[in-house]
Design an enzyme around this catalytic site. Structure first.
Site, PDB file in Angstrom:
ATOM      1  N   GLU B 133     -37.666 -30.010  29.139  1.00  0.00           N
ATOM      2  CA  GLU B 133     -37.103 -28.675  29.323  1.00  0.00           C
ATOM      3  C   GLU B 133     -36.557 -28.417  30.730  1.00  0.00           C
ATOM      4  OE1 GLU B 133     -39.755 -25.217  29.450  1.00  0.00           O
ATOM      5  OE2 GLU B 133     -41.365 -26.531  28.787  1.00  0.00           O
ATOM      6  N   SER B 187     -42.084 -17.025  28.995  1.00  0.00           N
ATOM      7  CA  SER B 187     -43.420 -16.492  28.709  1.00  0.00           C
ATOM      8  C   SER B 187     -44.280 -16.672  29.945  1.00  0.00           C
ATOM      9  CB  SER B 187     -44.062 -17.253  27.556  1.00  0.00           C
ATOM     10  OG  SER B 187     -43.180 -17.351  26.482  1.00  0.00           O
ATOM     11  N   SER B 190     -41.991 -21.107  35.730  1.00  0.00           N
ATOM     12  CA  SER B 190     -41.940 -22.398  36.426  1.00  0.00           C
ATOM     13  C   SER B 190     -41.057 -22.249  37.648  1.00  0.00           C
ATOM     14  CB  SER B 190     -41.334 -23.483  35.529  1.00  0.00           C
ATOM     15  OG  SER B 190     -42.350 -24.090  34.768  1.00  0.00           O
ATOM     16  N   ARG B 202     -41.004 -29.802  40.271  1.00  0.00           N
ATOM     17  CA  ARG B 202     -41.633 -28.531  39.911  1.00  0.00           C
ATOM     18  C   ARG B 202     -42.641 -28.222  41.008  1.00  0.00           C
ATOM     19  NH1 ARG B 202     -46.117 -26.367  37.070  1.00  0.00           N
ATOM     20  NH2 ARG B 202     -45.600 -24.635  35.682  1.00  0.00           N
TER      21      ARG B 202
END
Lengths: 784, 365
Positions: B133, B187, B190, B202
């Site tokens: 993703e 939701s 990140s 990340r």
């Protein structure tokens, strides 16, 4: 944000006005109180005052021997004197009792020189009028954050084992940190209604580097809305029973498993309350409270880590009402910090976190007395210890149970300023105690039992030490109750005063004895022993001088070890001594284990003695009588003869039958009168008697008299000798020094002997040379 | 470049929403038209002639990109979303429309690509080509910012974020964007540090995201949709719920440079029973929005400092029709960094993952 935004719990402050306080236990020494500070939070009030305490102390004074009194006369006289010491009292109680407490203080306050009371905390303004009316003192408000930091610095500096790591599932939940003399810089994360993140760089320099509005108030406020539960601790209780996974959306709810590519495990929370956004169902109060607790703890932990990283700080302390005494929140915060830093930063908590504000406010008001110039010590006899009041009990329950819940901390001002021994190899990793009884359950059980068993004997000796005082028996009984109660508390909460150790058990006993005016139960025994031993000194020295050099060296070591068997502190020995007072020095030598000893580096020591003399030896001595006079002194005499200067370090105050500095002064003078070597040593300033700063049968090398440290440095000390079970085995067995060291002891406890793989009267002779030292003759020795 | 047969889809199955992008070719030749199977035509007609699908599927018409050239073909890019819990209905539709007969590869990203992989196989006879993703997200962001389109600029920021009366949206581009902090608020959240198209990491994430806003709002107010929650929030007053610095200090806390209007404790006033009883649902919704948004701002700012990055790009469906949060973020970045940090936003908020998945279909990396 600071905890200033705390909101009152719904209990009225007028309740329980009729409650009577147990005056013996709370607000002690109020009649001499001269300076007050108060910290009123959302639900708890913390009161601080400074007071003076009258103590009986045993003083020794040399008789005038020029008159050549008849043989059999005592060497010195012992007198009980009153001494005034300073003590800080801190008391924590619920706001509900504030009026009762203020009335009590007013009624018992004799000295009213004080005109102001320093105040801090969110509730200070609310009770300002009440305090001023009741006490007639002007309320002087101090900045909350400044007080907090001042208090934090004070406890970190003065209370060993103040900080701890919390590990819910470990054998001992509380893992105490050793006191690092360098407390700065650190990060304090104060979780009140909001969160303040403060970087503290020095005593006076601190900065609020950040914060968050998501804090204890969010947990409480949002929790109350979600669960219709009003009280903060009830919310925590709900949370501890809930399952957050039914409310939170986890990584596995999105991925079906873990998000392997990023290494995110399936159980990780992807979205807090995420399930309540998509699932149309009812959620239990417990589950919602738990989810909320995780959300807030994780968020605070994450921010704390980001700030710690940005400012390159590794020590992060957490405090504030969200944390205070709640294992639940300590656990979630710890978990969060571990997760975000992968274990690089540890979440640290403080035993006296709840007192920081009031300690700081007090210190602000007491600046003219320079409290920071002194060293302070926690009085175990008068302090309640961690978790003494269960946070799970609410005030109504407590009121019904008829107890007045309060928590106390007492700090004694020490006569001497304490510092590290400059010869510690690594002060930051030095741990005095050999066994941590908080973690070693078997050892804990044994020692608690052992101390309880020995209590009768201690009581008996305490009474016997004061034959002229008829009420001594009653006091001794009170001592028994107090110490027994402490032992019971420690059985339940071994972590109450930091790491539980044989040292802390011994120190607690000394504190309790002092509390009931038994400053030196062994004074008469020590006196008698010293008298007897002194008579044999010349004979002992003479017989040593007849030996060959090598024989003599061994005999000297044997003498120290045999002398050390004379120890009233150890039960096995005191039994023998009491039944057979003629138990002699020679007999003790015969009792000693044959070589090879349990730990035996005598050969290396002997080799070393063949080399050049040491520049200066620091000798931590142990017992009175045979030990110091017939064991240690001949050894010292030999060192002096070799050209080594000797610093004899003895206790500042009494502990068991250990020789005190006062006693040692007299003894040494007497020996000097018989022995030209000792006499020359004293005269030429090559033999020094200094006090250790301690009144413990054990030895904490990180808290020693500043003067001693100075002498050690000045004299370029290159040998440290530690003698006796308390100082060389219960403590310092593993202490690493930056110079040569010699640890000598006889194990006079069969359980401990067994633990160390030896038997009763096994000998530990541990001579060590730090790695990298030029002397090749004597490699470092490690015990088998 | 190998031509990939139609239909062209990219899909992002998140925790709450499924995002679907569909490329509708507009340059179909008569020859192609003839060869085109009926199933494909029917799918195209169904998607392009409707703006709502079933009870919950929605096509964001205002986001449609027209006259786009993709892989040598001209056409329109459509943006469709539906709740993840309605995925079974979507699969049923795929089955009804014999989607599997088209022998296309369905590129999918997001956690659902993994979680529902077997459902796709079992229920619709479809094999998913699963994609990471974050890879897709970055690819999608960079692509949409670069395409020339007749519509409004993809990227924008808020001018005068500190002044509500003069705070206006201004277009910009992501020229020389690196290093870039990319904050994706779905939701959960990140946060990525992007150094080039293929070099990113990340930094961290937080579980306090869009799902938390909606979840808490549902529990606190009884609402059930994001739109409802936002509508309530727009009418509420968070200062009745939150405890501000001035509520404690009467004004600014000068010693620490905290302005009186700053929130000291989110939901702090709700510790008091009386205040709990006097707030409205709208106030609670607003406070929830402000709390979550400010917290994201706070963590983002710390990451930017730690990573030494000055440009922050906020994306994700939490920002959809949520000007309130965007302005709050823009203000928070500007105020607390004293103008050092700049907050940027993108029009296609939550669709970048799906776009990235589509690009992967056409240009496998």
């Amino acid at each position: 944000m600071a905890e200033c935004g705390r909101v009152d719990s719904n209990t009225s402050h007028t309740m329980d006005k009729s409650i009577t306080l147990p005056p013996d236990e709370i607000f002690r020494n109020l009649e001499n109180a001269k300076r007050f500070a108060i910290d009123i939070g959302g639900s708890l009030t913390k009161l601080a005052y400074y007071s003076t305490v009258q103590h009986k102390v045993a003083k020794v004074r040399s008789f005038d021997h020029t008159a050549k009194a008849a043989a059999g006369d005592k060497l010195y006289e012992i007198s009980m004197q009153e001494e005034v010491t300073a003590r800080l009292h801190f008391i924590k109680f619920e706001n509900a009792y504030i009026e009762t407490c203020l009335d009590f203080i007013k009624d018992h306050l004799v000295n009213t020189e004080t005109k102001v009371i320093k105040a801090t905390g969110g509730g200070a303004h609310k009770f300002k009028e009440l305090i001023e009316r009741k006490l007639g003192l002007k309320v002087d408000k101090e900045d909350e954050m400044t007080c907090l930091i001042k208090g934090c610095n004070f406890v970190l500096k003065n209370i060993p084992h103040e900080a701890f790591v919390y590990a819910k599932h470990a054998d001992s939940e509380f893992r105490f940190q050793t006191t690092n003399p360098d407390i700065f810089p650190y990060l304090l994360v104060n979780i009140g209604s909001g969160v303040s993140i403060v970087k503290v760089e020095s005593e006076d320099k601190f900065e609020r580097i950040g914060g968050s509005s998501i804090g204890g108030g969010t947990f409480w406020g949002l929790g109350a809305l979600l669960t219709k539960t009003k009280r903060f601790d009830e919310l925590l209780q709900l949370a501890s029973k809930g399952q957050h996974a039914s409310v939170d959306m986890l990584v596995k709810d999105i991925y079906g498993g873990s998000y392997g590519y990023l290494g995110l495990t399936g159980d990780l929370i992807a979205s807090s309350f995420g399930k309540s956004a998509t699932a149309d169902k009812d959620f239990s109060k417990e589950d919602m409270a738990k989810s909320l607790l995780h959300m807030i703890s994780n968020d605070i932990g994450q921010l704390a880590c980001l700030y710690a990283k940005l400012h390159n700080l590794s020590r992060v302390y957490f405090g504030g009402f969200f944390i205070r005494g709640h294992p639940v929140t300590m656990h979630t915060i710890t978990y969060s910090i571990n997760f975000f830093t992968k274990g690089e930063v540890q979440a640290l908590f403080l035993r006296h976190e709840g007192y920081l504000g009031t300690i700081g406010a007090f210190l602000k008001g007491a600046e003219e007395d320079n409290p920071n110039q002194y060293s302070w010590g926690e009085n175990y006899a008068g302090s309640s210890g961690l978790m003494s009041v269960s946070p799970d009990m609410n005030p109504m329950q407590r009121a019904r149970s008829g107890t007045f819940p309060f928590d106390m901390l007492e700090m004694d001002r020490l006569e001497r300023q304490l510092v590290n021994l400059p010869l510690l190899q690594d002060p930051s990793s030095y741990i005095p105690d050999t066994v941590d009884l908080t973690e070693d359950a078997l050892a804990r059980e044994y020692w608690l039992y052992c101390f309880e068993e020995a209590l009768d004997g201690v009581v008996k000796r305490a009474v016997a030490s004061q034959p002229d005082m008829p009420e001594a028996a009653l006091r001794a009984e009170k001592f028994r109750q107090k110490y027994r109660h402490k032992l019971q508390t420690l059985r339940q909460q071994p972590f109450a005063y930091g790491s539980l150790t044989v040292r802390s058990l011994l120190d607690t006993r000394e504190h309790c004895l002092n509390e009931f005016n038994f400053p030196d139960p062994y004074s008469k025994i020590k006196q008698r022993e010293n008298d007897i031993a002194l008579k044999y000194y010349q004979k002992a020295v003479k017989s040593l001088d007849e030996l060959s050099w090598e024989e003599k060296q061994f005999a000297l070591v044997q003498g120290v070890l045999a002398g050390n068997v004379f120890d009233w502190g150890a039960k096995a020995v005191s039994d023998v001594l009491e039944s057979d007072p003629e138990f002699g020095f020679e007999e003790a030598k015969r009792q000693l284990e044959e070589r090879p000893w349990l730990v035996d580096s005598y050969d290396q020591w002997l080799e070393r003695l063949k080399g050049p003399p040491h520049k200066c030896a620091l000798f931590f001595v142990d017992n009175s009588g045979v030990d110091i006079i017939l064991g240690v002194m001949p050894f010292v005499r030999e060192l002096l003869s070799r050209g080594t200067e000797v610093v004899l370090a003895s206790n500042s105050g009494p502990a068991l039958n250990d020789v005190t500095n006062g006693e040692l002064q007299i003894l040494t003078e007497r020996i000097a009168a018989m022995d030209p070597v000792i006499e020359a040593g004293l005269r030429e300033d090559r033999l020094l008697l200094v006090q250790s700063g301690s009144s413990s049968p054990c030895l904490d090398l990180s808290r020693l008299d500043k003067v001693l440290a100075m002498v050690v440095r000045e004299r370029q000390t290159d040998l440290v000798i530690i003698e006796g079970m308390g100082r060389a085995i219960h403590t310092n067995y593993y202490a690493m020094l930056s110079c040569e060291s010699l640890k000598m002891a006889v194990i006079k406890n069969s359980w401990l002997a067994d633990r160390l793989g030896g038997k009763l009267f096994s000998v530990v002779f541990k001579y060590e040379v730090p790695a990298g030292k030029p002397n090749k003759d004597c490699g470092a020795f490690s015990p088998s | 470049m190998a031509f990939h047969s139609f239909p062209w889809f990219g899909m992002d199955i998140g925790g709450t929403l499924v995002k679907l992008v569909y490329f509708e070719p507009k340059d179909i030749t008569a020859e192609e038209e003839q060869e085109e199977v009926e199933n494909l035509k029917s799918i195209r007609r169904y998607l392009t002639s409707n703006t709502a699908y079933g009870k919950t599927g929605i096509r964001d018409v205002h986001l449609e990109l027209q006259d786009l050239t993709l892989c040598g073909r001209k056409g329109n890019l459509h943006f469709i979303r539906f709740p993840t819990h309605d995925l079974p209905a979507f699969l049923q539709m795929g089955r009804d429309k014999h989607f599997s007969s088209l022998h296309t590869t369905l590129c999918a990203t997001g956690g659902g690509a993994y979680k529902f992989e077997s459902d796709f196989r079992m229920m619709a006879d479809l094999e998913l080509h699963k994609l990471d993703e974050l890879d897709c997200l970055i690819r999608g962001v960079l692509y949409l910012d670069s395409v020339m389109s007749s519509g409004p600029s993809e990227c924008y920021y808020f001018e005068n974020p500190a002044d509500p009366d003069h705070c206006v949206q201004k277009p910009c581009t992501l020229e020389n964007p690196y290093p870039l902090l990319l904050v994706n608020i779905g939701s959960g959240v990140s946060i990525l540090a992007v150094y080039s198209e293929n070099n990113y990491k990340r930094v961290t994430g937080t579980s306090l995201g869009g799902g938390t806003f909606l979840g808490l709002c549902c529990l606190l107010t009884g609402c059930s949709t994001f739109e409802e929650a936002l509508e309530m929030a727009s009418q509420g007053e968070s200062t009745r719920v939150d405890k501000l610095v001035r509520d404690i200090y009467g004004g600014d806390y000068e010693r620490f440079g905290l302005p009186g209007w700053a929130v000291a404790s989110s939901f702090g006033n709700m510790m008091s029973k009386d205040k709990r009883e006097s707030v409205s649902k709208e106030d609670l919704a607003r406070a929830t929005l402000v709390t979550i948004t400010n917290n994201i701002g706070s963590i983002t700012r710390m990451c930017a400092l730690n990573e030494n990055i000055e440009t922050v790009l906020f994306v994700g469906n939490f920002l959809r029709v949520n000007t309130l949060s965007m302005k709050l973020l823009a203000y928070a970045m500007d105020y607390w960094s004293k103008g050092q940090l700049k907050a940027l936003f993108l029009r296609h908020e939550g669709y970048f993952g799906a776009v990235g998945a589509l690009l992967e279909l056409l240009h496998p990396s």
